[in-house]
Design an enzyme around this catalytic site. Structure first.
Site, PDB file in Angstrom:
ATOM      1  N   HIS A  53     -27.172 -15.183  14.871  1.00  0.00           N
ATOM      2  CA  HIS A  53     -27.522 -13.816  15.318  1.00  0.00           C
ATOM      3  C   HIS A  53     -28.336 -13.089  14.258  1.00  0.00           C
ATOM      4  O   HIS A  53     -28.426 -11.869  14.260  1.00  0.00           O
ATOM      5  CB  HIS A  53     -26.240 -13.051  15.658  1.00  0.00           C
ATOM      6  N   GLU A  57     -19.937  -9.258  -8.483  1.00  0.00           N
ATOM      7  CA  GLU A  57     -19.435  -8.317  -9.482  1.00  0.00           C
ATOM      8  C   GLU A  57     -19.377  -8.898 -10.892  1.00  0.00           C
ATOM      9  O   GLU A  57     -19.391  -8.148 -11.859  1.00  0.00           O
ATOM     10  CB  GLU A  57     -18.088  -7.731  -9.084  1.00  0.00           C
ATOM     11  N   CYS A  97       6.989  -8.773 -18.414  1.00  0.00           N
ATOM     12  CA  CYS A  97       7.448  -8.101 -19.636  1.00  0.00           C
ATOM     13  C   CYS A  97       7.097  -8.921 -20.879  1.00  0.00           C
ATOM     14  O   CYS A  97       6.912 -10.116 -20.839  1.00  0.00           O
ATOM     15  CB  CYS A  97       8.961  -7.942 -19.566  1.00  0.00           C
ATOM     16  N   GLU A 115     -14.851 -12.390   0.131  1.00  0.00           N
ATOM     17  CA  GLU A 115     -14.283 -12.277  -1.224  1.00  0.00           C
ATOM     18  C   GLU A 115     -15.044 -13.166  -2.210  1.00  0.00           C
ATOM     19  O   GLU A 115     -15.333 -12.748  -3.326  1.00  0.00           O
ATOM     20  CB  GLU A 115     -12.799 -12.631  -1.193  1.00  0.00           C
ATOM     21  N   ARG A 139       0.020  -7.765 -21.832  1.00  0.00           N
ATOM     22  CA  ARG A 139       0.733  -8.151 -20.614  1.00  0.00           C
ATOM     23  C   ARG A 139       0.968  -6.961 -19.698  1.00  0.00           C
ATOM     24  O   ARG A 139       1.399  -7.116 -18.561  1.00  0.00           O
ATOM     25  CB  ARG A 139       2.061  -8.835 -20.967  1.00  0.00           C
ATOM     26  N   TRP A 181       7.717  -4.252 -17.625  1.00  0.00           N
ATOM     27  CA  TRP A 181       6.840  -4.051 -16.462  1.00  0.00           C
ATOM     28  C   TRP A 181       7.809  -3.819 -15.310  1.00  0.00           C
ATOM     29  O   TRP A 181       8.430  -4.751 -14.812  1.00  0.00           O
ATOM     30  CB  TRP A 181       5.988  -5.307 -16.239  1.00  0.00           C
ATOM     31  N   LYS A 217     -11.786  -1.026 -13.697  1.00  0.00           N
ATOM     32  CA  LYS A 217     -10.661  -1.745 -13.094  1.00  0.00           C
ATOM     33  C   LYS A 217     -10.049  -0.923 -11.967  1.00  0.00           C
ATOM     34  O   LYS A 217      -9.612  -1.468 -10.970  1.00  0.00           O
ATOM     35  CB  LYS A 217      -9.590  -2.057 -14.142  1.00  0.00           C
ATOM     36  N   ASN A 254      13.314 -10.446 -18.883  1.00  0.00           N
ATOM     37  CA  ASN A 254      12.073 -10.543 -18.108  1.00  0.00           C
ATOM     38  C   ASN A 254      12.424 -11.332 -16.858  1.00  0.00           C
ATOM     39  O   ASN A 254      13.045 -12.375 -16.935  1.00  0.00           O
ATOM     40  CB  ASN A 254      11.000 -11.294 -18.909  1.00  0.00           C
ATOM     41  N   GLY A 255      12.088 -10.804 -15.684  1.00  0.00           N
ATOM     42  CA  GLY A 255      12.358 -11.528 -14.441  1.00  0.00           C
ATOM     43  C   GLY A 255      13.112 -10.652 -13.453  1.00  0.00           C
ATOM     44  O   GLY A 255      13.090  -9.428 -13.550  1.00  0.00           O
ATOM     45  N   LYS A 295     -16.882 -11.696  -5.602  1.00  0.00           N
ATOM     46  CA  LYS A 295     -16.628 -12.189  -6.964  1.00  0.00           C
ATOM     47  C   LYS A 295     -17.948 -12.496  -7.675  1.00  0.00           C
ATOM     48  O   LYS A 295     -18.163 -12.134  -8.820  1.00  0.00           O
ATOM     49  CB  LYS A 295     -15.748 -13.438  -6.919  1.00  0.00           C
TER      50      LYS A 295
HETATM   51  C1  AGP Z   1     -12.220  -6.551  -6.928  1.00  0.00           C
HETATM   52  O1  AGP Z   1     -12.537  -7.660  -7.749  1.00  0.00           O
HETATM   53  C2  AGP Z   1     -12.756  -5.244  -7.495  1.00  0.00           C
HETATM   54  N1  AGP Z   1     -12.278  -5.038  -8.799  1.00  0.00           N
HETATM   55  C3  AGP Z   1     -12.563  -4.071  -6.533  1.00  0.00           C
HETATM   56  O2  AGP Z   1     -13.142  -4.425  -5.306  1.00  0.00           O
HETATM   57  C4  AGP Z   1     -11.092  -3.686  -6.273  1.00  0.00           C
HETATM   58  O3  AGP Z   1     -10.459  -4.683  -5.486  1.00  0.00           O
HETATM   59  C5  AGP Z   1     -11.079  -2.367  -5.488  1.00  0.00           C
HETATM   60  O4  AGP Z   1     -11.700  -1.376  -6.297  1.00  0.00           O
HETATM   61  C6  AGP Z   1      -9.679  -1.905  -5.104  1.00  0.00           C
HETATM   62  O5  AGP Z   1      -8.915  -1.694  -6.268  1.00  0.00           O
HETATM   63  P1  AGP Z   1      -7.316  -1.511  -6.082  1.00  0.00           P
HETATM   64  O6  AGP Z   1      -6.807  -2.791  -5.540  1.00  0.00           O
HETATM   65  O7  AGP Z   1      -6.801  -1.212  -7.469  1.00  0.00           O
HETATM   66  O8  AGP Z   1      -7.092  -0.373  -5.134  1.00  0.00           O
END
Ligand code: AGP
Length: 630
Positions: free
Chosen positions: A522, A506, A2, A499, A35, A83, A625, A109-110, A503
């Site tokens: 393999h 992307e 928050c 992962e 935030r 939030w 996002k 907040n909390g 990173k």
């Molecule tokens: C991760 O860095 C990406 N932004 C993407 O893979 C993301 O994790 C995926 O689209 C899932 O999104 P969500 O967690 O909002 O469902």
């Protein structure tokens, strides 16, 4: 996470220049919008009473409300962007919450962990509650102490004294701000485990959950310490502990510009969110186990008998969230002995999967709006599965369409590349696995308590990694012109490798690929050419010795073929040194929990390299996002 703002001014403060408390508070809330929030509200003290307005949704909804129903000018005010944690994002649950017959307003907040017990005590006194929030319970407690215990006496500290007595009875994490109509020139605040800073002005003083709340007015700040209470007036700032003893905060001058203040002084939201991770893990753990080390996931609200009959778990997610599921698989199968499949949501529903009423489907999603995951959850429900959502966004669609939700409390994740949500998702999935094991009696309570204790140490271990990343950052910058980076991992290190590659893909637009280290011979080893950079996530030497030695052999194999080997290993693991060009150590921790640590260097590496290339790490090309289309 928050947003909180407080203000007290006098005739020589901003008020004379045509500003009044409401303007200052609204400007602060606007600065704190980054935030993330789902409701907003304000309260001012004027004409011997409290006046407040609050609305769900964005700040614009509150501004519309104020347009139609203005507040009086005032010298004293507080404001809040919420939030949602306890109780959905509604007008009723928005802050401020009133008490003492509307003469007291409180924002928070909390999480108040003992709010249920306090609520029962207050209900027994005849208090009537208007919302489902833990905050309203804190407000009612404060009002009861001020009115009934202190008899409304403002001579001996009044609201500040009441806040001390209330905080002595609160458990959990909280930043509380309160104003009372009987003390129109005072704002009192308290903090435990949740941030609060004081802004020092000329004839006016401020409070904020961070400096963004008042950076337009002053750069002189005091950071409050743990278990402290601050009373601000236009001309004074008084700090005590929860028992009234004088205390001091840390005074400093903010050298950020307002824009970077929203990123906490970091160069990007991604950088900020990587550094938020100790808190993201801590907040996700908070309030979910009792003092005896038992899980208390009351929010799950699924009949334990149904969970005891579960004979298969399917984790549904996309991207980073799916990798969190892959990490969780190792832990859940180890603790619960339930077959656990991890499926890419967009593949799941088209392969005619075997799902029935004894299948527990766990979706993982930061946004709670990913269409692929939502459609897969709907399909699973149609097939009769029990559905649980692990989600970071209160009130979003996937939790709403699931039987139950276990929220991560990472706070809003602004950068497209998911970092703190990833660690919070793994943490929540561990909690779910431990809860199932506790329910089904798969592991002893002592073991659950030990795992929870180990999880409780993770935030400090993450912080240690964050504080010792200089060499890693230098390496990243030196590699900004590389064309390809490979990532190897084994066991829980395999999803970490996936992962780490994602990173880099992307945000640095670099070819990067993660492999199970055992898969190397393999096929993928053919990719190893002179100078090929390879990150290797090495299992703990304290885990299965065979795993560790096999991965060390993998490092030798690729090094023999010219690879540049960057190794993530556990502190004390000297075996890797001879074959690694660079070793980045993470603190010792039980093998199943290692991904919460080994991921962090890979996040930092990707962020630093992308920034060195001059890319916008927060808004990478082609990406959103939340992928709300299939
Ligand atoms: C991760 O860095 C990406 N932004 C993407 O893979 C993301 O994790 C995926 O689209 C899932 O999104 P969500 O967690 O909002 O469902």
């Amino acid at each position: 996470m928050c947003g909180i703002v407080g203000y007290v001014g006098n005739s020589s403060g901003r008020v004379n220049a045509g500003h009044n408390a409401l303007d200052v508070v609204l400007e602060g809330l606007r600065r704190l919008e980054y935030r993330g929030y789902d409701s907003a509200g304000v309260a001012v003290v004027a004409d011997g009473r409290i006046s407040s307005r609050k609305k769900s949704g964005k700040l614009s909804n509150l501004l519309d409300e104020l347009e139609g129903s203005p507040l009086p000018d005032s010298l004293t005010g507080i404001g809040h962007t919420r939030w949602a944690t306890h109780g959905g994002p509604t007008d009723r649950n928005a802050h401020p919450h009133l008490a003492d017959d509307g003469r007291l307003a409180v924002i928070h907040n909390g999480i108040i962990e003992n709010f249920a017990e306090l609520k029962q005590q207050l209900l027994a006194k005849g208090v009537v509650f208007a919302s489902e929030t833990d905050t309203e319970v804190a407000a009612a407690l404060l009002g009861d102490i001020f009115r009934n215990q202190l008899k409304g006496n403002t001579a001996d500290g009044g609201l500040a004294k009441a806040m001390q007595l209330a905080c002595q009875r609160l458990q959990g994490a909280f930043t509380l701000l309160a104003v009372h109509a009987d003390q129109p020139d005072v704002v009192v605040a308290a903090r435990r485990n949740s941030p609060l800073v004081v802004g020092l002005g000329e004839g006016e003083n401020f409070l904020g959950s961070d400096v963004s709340g008042f950076i337009d007015y002053t750069r002189k700040a005091i950071e409050l310490g743990q278990d402290q209470i601050v009373t601000i007036t236009a001309g004074s700032v008084e700090i005590t502990d929860f028992f009234g003893a004088p205390a001091v905060g840390k005074e400093y001058t903010v050298d950020w510009d307002p824009a970077s203040a929203e990123k906490g002084g970091f160069s990007s939201f991604m950088e900020k969110e990587i550094h938020d991770q100790p808190d993201a893990v801590a907040q996700t753990l908070l309030g979910r186990s009792d003092l005896n080390g038992r899980l208390t996931l009351d929010e799950l609200r699924i009949d334990p008998q149904l969970l005891k009959k579960v004979d298969k778990i399917i984790v549904l997610a996309c991207g980073t969230a799916a990798y969190a599921g892959l990490v969780a698989k190792y832990a859940i199968e180890n603790w619960c002995r339930i077959p656990t499949e991890v499926e890419l949501a967009h593949e799941f529903r088209y392969r005619d999967p075997i799902v029935d009423s004894n299948t527990l489907v766990v979706s993982i999603s930061q946004s709670g709006e990913t269409m692929d995951t939502l459609m897969a959850v709907r399909y699973a429900r149609e097939q009769g599965a029990i559905t649980v959502s692990i989600c970071n966004t209160n009130g979003s669609t996937i939790p709403r369409e699931s039987d139950a939700v276990l929220y991560t409390h990472a706070g809003p994740e602004i950068a497209v590349a998911s970092t703190k949500a990833f660690l919070a998702q793994i943490t929540a999935a561990y909690l779910l696995g431990l809860y199932l094991a506790q329910l089904r009696g798969n592991i002893f309570s002592g073991q659950i308590k030990d795992v929870l204790a180990d999880l409780g140490k993770i935030p400090a271990k993450i912080q240690k990694i964050l504080d010792s990343a200089t060499e890693l950052r230098e390496l990243a910058r030196s590699m900004k012109d590389e064309k390809s980076v490979l990532f190897l991992g084994r066991h829980v290190g395999f999803p970490v490798a996936l992962e780490g590659a994602l990173k880099l893909k992307e945000i640095a637009y670099l070819h990067a690929e993660g492999f199970a280290a055992g898969e190397l011979k393999h096929g993928p080893i053919a990719l190893i050419d002179e100078g090929q950079p390879v990150f290797v996530v090495v299992p703990s030497p304290r885990g299965r010795e065979s795993l560790h030695s096999k991965v060390v052999s993998n490092i030798q194999e690729i090094r023999a073929r010219g690879a540049r080997t960057m190794v993530i290993a556990e502190e004390g693991d000297e075996a890797v040194r001879n074959y690694a060009e660079h070793v980045f150590y993470v603190p010792e921790t039980p093998p199943l929990l290692m991904p919460l640590l080994t991921t962090v260097p890979l996040q930092i590496f990707a962020c630093e390299l992308a920034a060195a290339k001059g890319y916008d790490v927060d808004q990478p090309r082609n990406l959103a996002k939340s992928v709300t289309v299939e």
